[in-house]
Each structure stands twice: as structure tokens, then as C-alpha cells.
Scaffold this motif. Structure first.
Motif, mmCIF file in Angstrom:
data_model
loop_
_atom_site.group_PDB
_atom_site.id
_atom_site.type_symbol
_atom_site.label_atom_id
_atom_site.label_comp_id
_atom_site.label_asym_id
_atom_site.label_seq_id
_atom_site.Cartn_x
_atom_site.Cartn_y
_atom_site.Cartn_z
ATOM 1 N N LYS A 159 0.831 -1.200 0.000
ATOM 2 C CA LYS A 159 0.000 0.000 0.000
ATOM 3 C C LYS A 159 0.869 1.254 0.000
ATOM 4 O O LYS A 159 1.829 1.362 0.747
ATOM 5 C CB LYS A 159 -0.927 0.004 1.231
ATOM 6 C CG LYS A 159 -1.929 1.159 1.243
ATOM 7 C CD LYS A 159 -2.899 1.015 2.379
ATOM 8 C CE LYS A 159 -3.846 2.214 2.448
ATOM 9 N NZ LYS A 159 -4.633 2.369 1.208
ATOM 10 N N ASN A 160 0.502 2.194 -0.853
ATOM 11 C CA ASN A 160 1.194 3.482 -0.997
ATOM 12 C C ASN A 160 2.659 3.330 -1.403
ATOM 13 O O ASN A 160 3.481 4.199 -1.117
ATOM 14 C CB ASN A 160 1.097 4.312 0.292
ATOM 15 C CG ASN A 160 -0.271 4.925 0.468
ATOM 16 O OD1 ASN A 160 -1.055 5.017 -0.472
ATOM 17 N ND2 ASN A 160 -0.581 5.324 1.679
ATOM 18 N N SER A 161 2.993 2.250 -2.072
ATOM 19 C CA SER A 161 4.357 2.065 -2.552
ATOM 20 C C SER A 161 4.704 3.143 -3.578
ATOM 21 O O SER A 161 3.863 3.506 -4.412
ATOM 22 C CB SER A 161 4.509 0.685 -3.201
ATOM 23 O OG SER A 161 5.729 0.582 -3.901
ATOM 24 N N PRO A 162 5.938 3.679 -3.561
ATOM 25 C CA PRO A 162 6.317 4.680 -4.560
ATOM 26 C C PRO A 162 6.243 4.166 -5.994
ATOM 27 O O PRO A 162 6.179 4.972 -6.933
ATOM 28 C CB PRO A 162 7.767 5.016 -4.178
ATOM 29 C CG PRO A 162 7.870 4.694 -2.722
ATOM 30 C CD PRO A 162 6.971 3.499 -2.527
ATOM 31 N N VAL A 163 6.236 2.846 -6.183
ATOM 32 C CA VAL A 163 6.182 2.300 -7.545
ATOM 33 C C VAL A 163 4.818 2.538 -8.200
ATOM 34 O O VAL A 163 4.687 2.446 -9.422
ATOM 35 C CB VAL A 163 6.513 0.789 -7.535
ATOM 36 C CG1 VAL A 163 5.336 -0.042 -7.027
ATOM 37 C CG2 VAL A 163 6.908 0.303 -8.935
ATOM 38 N N ILE A 164 3.810 2.876 -7.414
ATOM 39 C CA ILE A 164 2.472 3.098 -7.968
ATOM 40 C C ILE A 164 2.492 4.224 -9.003
ATOM 41 O O ILE A 164 1.823 4.147 -10.040
ATOM 42 C CB ILE A 164 1.466 3.405 -6.841
ATOM 43 C CG1 ILE A 164 1.300 2.164 -5.949
ATOM 44 C CG2 ILE A 164 0.116 3.836 -7.401
ATOM 45 C CD1 ILE A 164 0.504 2.404 -4.696
ATOM 46 N N LEU A 165 3.274 5.264 -8.736
ATOM 47 C CA LEU A 165 3.375 6.364 -9.693
ATOM 48 C C LEU A 165 3.942 5.862 -11.012
ATOM 49 O O LEU A 165 3.471 6.238 -12.089
ATOM 50 C CB LEU A 165 4.255 7.478 -9.126
ATOM 51 C CG LEU A 165 4.477 8.676 -10.050
ATOM 52 C CD1 LEU A 165 3.159 9.379 -10.348
ATOM 53 C CD2 LEU A 165 5.478 9.644 -9.434
ATOM 54 N N ARG A 166 4.958 5.004 -10.945
ATOM 55 C CA ARG A 166 5.538 4.443 -12.168
ATOM 56 C C ARG A 166 4.505 3.609 -12.922
ATOM 57 O O ARG A 166 4.413 3.673 -14.151
ATOM 58 C CB ARG A 166 6.759 3.592 -11.811
ATOM 59 C CG ARG A 166 7.301 2.743 -12.969
ATOM 60 C CD ARG A 166 7.639 3.587 -14.175
ATOM 61 N NE ARG A 166 7.927 2.771 -15.359
ATOM 62 C CZ ARG A 166 7.790 3.185 -16.596
ATOM 63 N NH1 ARG A 166 7.358 4.414 -16.863
ATOM 64 N NH2 ARG A 166 8.070 2.394 -17.611
ATOM 65 N N LEU A 167 3.695 2.846 -12.208
ATOM 66 C CA LEU A 167 2.675 2.025 -12.859
ATOM 67 C C LEU A 167 1.586 2.893 -13.487
ATOM 68 O O LEU A 167 1.052 2.548 -14.545
ATOM 69 C CB LEU A 167 2.076 1.045 -11.849
ATOM 70 C CG LEU A 167 3.047 -0.020 -11.314
ATOM 71 C CD1 LEU A 167 2.373 -0.872 -10.252
ATOM 72 C CD2 LEU A 167 3.569 -0.899 -12.449
ATOM 73 N N ASP A 168 1.275 4.020 -12.854
ATOM 74 C CA ASP A 168 0.319 4.961 -13.454
ATOM 75 C C ASP A 168 0.861 5.498 -14.781
ATOM 76 O O ASP A 168 0.131 5.602 -15.774
ATOM 77 C CB ASP A 168 0.045 6.120 -12.498
ATOM 78 C CG ASP A 168 -0.827 5.708 -11.326
ATOM 79 O OD1 ASP A 168 -1.509 4.665 -11.434
ATOM 80 O OD2 ASP A 168 -0.820 6.418 -10.307
ATOM 81 N N ASN A 169 2.143 5.845 -14.786
ATOM 82 C CA ASN A 169 2.758 6.331 -16.029
ATOM 83 C C ASN A 169 2.799 5.225 -17.081
ATOM 84 O O ASN A 169 2.594 5.485 -18.277
ATOM 85 C CB ASN A 169 4.174 6.832 -15.752
ATOM 86 C CG ASN A 169 4.184 8.101 -14.922
ATOM 87 O OD1 ASN A 169 3.228 8.867 -14.932
ATOM 88 N ND2 ASN A 169 5.260 8.328 -14.196
ATOM 89 N N LEU A 170 3.064 3.995 -16.629
ATOM 90 C CA LEU A 170 3.136 2.870 -17.567
ATOM 91 C C LEU A 170 1.784 2.610 -18.209
ATOM 92 O O LEU A 170 1.706 2.276 -19.401
ATOM 93 C CB LEU A 170 3.631 1.627 -16.822
ATOM 94 C CG LEU A 170 3.974 0.400 -17.678
ATOM 95 C CD1 LEU A 170 5.010 0.753 -18.727
ATOM 96 C CD2 LEU A 170 4.474 -0.728 -16.789
#
Length: 271
Positions: A159-170
Motif C-alpha cells: 500500500k502506498n508504494s512509490p512504484v504506484i506512480l511508475r505504474l500509473d505512467n506505464l
């Protein structure tokens, strides 16, 4: 007689209310000073929160071991402060504890993003890392290698991992849907175990953790990159400038003395 007593009580209550208002107006409590190194030094206690996992912080028999623990112990030796280390799986709760002065340092390999830099102060980079897709190697099946193949797949992250932003961009890059499940309970390491056991199909975590998980569970495939190489570091409150300066100085000493590289070899190098 009753009315007189009632009137007297009313006057007393009114006087007390006016006095309380005056106290609030003229004696407002001063806002608390953000906790920085001078406040920490006066108390003599440095509070560090870290993730309990195989590489960073773990209990082995009657000993405490791990990369983050080794660095924290060296920081304690150089600062002369009593150091309290709190294990916390949730990065979200770690950030909340930092904001509320429960902790002074988050000692874990946090990907440094522009969004996080607006809210927290990061030390000089501790690691270079990248995010990878964790999947099982199934008999007769080919692992996903192209990020386009992530369309309509479900990826699990803490939950709330910083990788979420990267996945949103992906998602925007491939022009399709990627379902992201934020797990409120489990760390990246635990999600890798769940992939190995077949409880979930895909997880995303940093490559160093994925490599250690693959060593324990050879059925895992970790060769599909999700992100470019990222800087990872420890975080403190944005107001804690003096603390950050001291930590950066001590970290440089730890590097210069070879202690940092030895900790990397001990806890992140594969057997």
C-alpha cells in the motif's frame, strides 16, 4: 431566595467563561518546534523506523542483523545517541510516524520521486535500484517480457508504494489498463512469497529484494524491468535540516571506512 442563588450562580459561570476566553486569547500555546537534531540531542534518543525483512532488519537466533540495522548501529556509534529501532512493514505508517514525530528517520531503501521530495527530506542516495516484475516460471509457459503484455493484468504492490506512480505512467505509455492492488498488510518480500506459492500471479518490487526472494524460491522470474534505475535513500522530516546534514556526514564516513560496502556484500550479495 432561589432566584438570588440562581442569579449568583449565573454570574459566577459567566465570570469563569470570560476568564477562560481571556486565557485563550492572551496565553495561546506556542506551536511545537519541529524535531531536529538539537531537540533529538537534548533528549538523547534517536528514533529509527525500518522494514522487517530478510536483508534490511531481521532477528537471527539471539542476534539482530541486516543492512539497515548495520548502518543504524554505525550512526548510533558516531552520534553518541541512544538509538531505538522500530520495525514497521507499512511505508505509509512509517511516513505518518515521521510526520508526527514518532520517528526521526525512515531507514529503508525508498525510491526518491519528485512527489516524495516535496514532502520529505532525503539523504544522499543509499542505493541504485530498479523495480521489476515478479512472476512464476510455469512449465510450458513463457514469462511476460514486454511491458505491453501487462495490459489487463493485476499487479500487487504494498500500500502506498512509490512504484504506484511508475505504474500509473506505464498505463498511459501502453494506452491500456493495468490493475494495481495495494496490499495494506504485506511487504514486497512477502508479496514475492505469495507469487512463489501461487496465491497471486504478479508483484512488483525492487530488484535487490527480488533477487534474494529468487534465491529462496527458484521458481520466480524477475527479469522483466518495470522502471529505469532509481536512486533510493533514507528519509527525514523536511524541517530536519541539521539532522540530515549530520546523517550525510556520518554516512560518508561509513563509506570511506569501507563499512557500507561490507554491509552490501553481507546482506545483498547472493551466495
Amino acid at each position: 431566595m432561589f432566584s438570588k442563588r440562581l442569579f449568583t450562580a449565573y454570574i459566577l459561570l459567566l465570570t469563569a467563561a470570560i476568564a477562560a476566553m481571556l486565557v485563550l486569547i492572551y496565553f495561546k500555546p506556542m506551536p511545537s518546534t519541529p524535531r531536529d537534531y538539537p531537540e533529538i540531542s537534548r533528549e538523547g534518543i534517536l528514533r529509527i523506523v525500518t522494514e522487517y525483512d530478510q536483508a534490511g532488519y531481521r532477528i537471527s537466533g539471539d542476534r539482530i542483523e541486516g543492512f539497515q540495522y548495520a548502518l543504524s548501529r554505525e550512526i548510533a556509534r558516531r552520534s553518541g545517541l541512544q538509538t531505538l529501532i522500530y520495525p514497521e512493514m507499512s511505508l505509509e505508517k512509517s511516513f505518518y510516524g515521521l510526520e508526527t514525530d514518532q520517528y526521526d528517520i525512515i531507514a529503508r531503501n525508498i525510491p526518491v520521486t519528485s512527489e516524495l521530495k516535496e514532502r520529505y527530506l532525503f539523504l544522499e542516495p543509499v542505493m541504485l535500484n530498479r523495480q521489476v516484475l515478479v512472476q512464476r516460471v510455469a512449465t510450458g509457459a513463457r514469462p511476460l517480457r514486454n511491458q505491453l503484455d501487462l495490459a489487463n493484468r493485476t499487479l500487487h504492490v504494498p500500500k502506498n508504494s512509490p512504484v504506484i506512480l511508475r505504474l500509473d505512467n506505464l498505463r498511459r505509455e501502453i494506452g491500456d489498463t493495468i490493475f494495481v492492488v495495494e496490499d495494506p498488510l504485506y511487504s514486497s518480500e512477502q508479496l514475492c512469497i505469495m507469487v512463489a506459492r501461487g496465491d497471486i500471479d504478479f508483484a512488483v518490487c525492487d530488484r535487490r529484494i527480488a533477487q534474494l526472494s529468487q534465491e529462496r524460491f527458484p521458481e520466480l522470474d524477475i527479469d522483466t524491468n518495470i522502471s529505469f534505475t532509481q536512486l533510493q535513500s533514507w528519509a527525514v522530516r523536511r524541517e530536519a535540516l541539521a539532522l540530515a546534514d549530520s546523517l550525510n556526514r556520518w554516512m560518508q564516513e561509513i563509506r570511506d571506512e569501507g563499512i557500507f560496502d561490507e554491509a552490501v556484500r553481507q546482506y545483498y550479495s547472493l551466495n
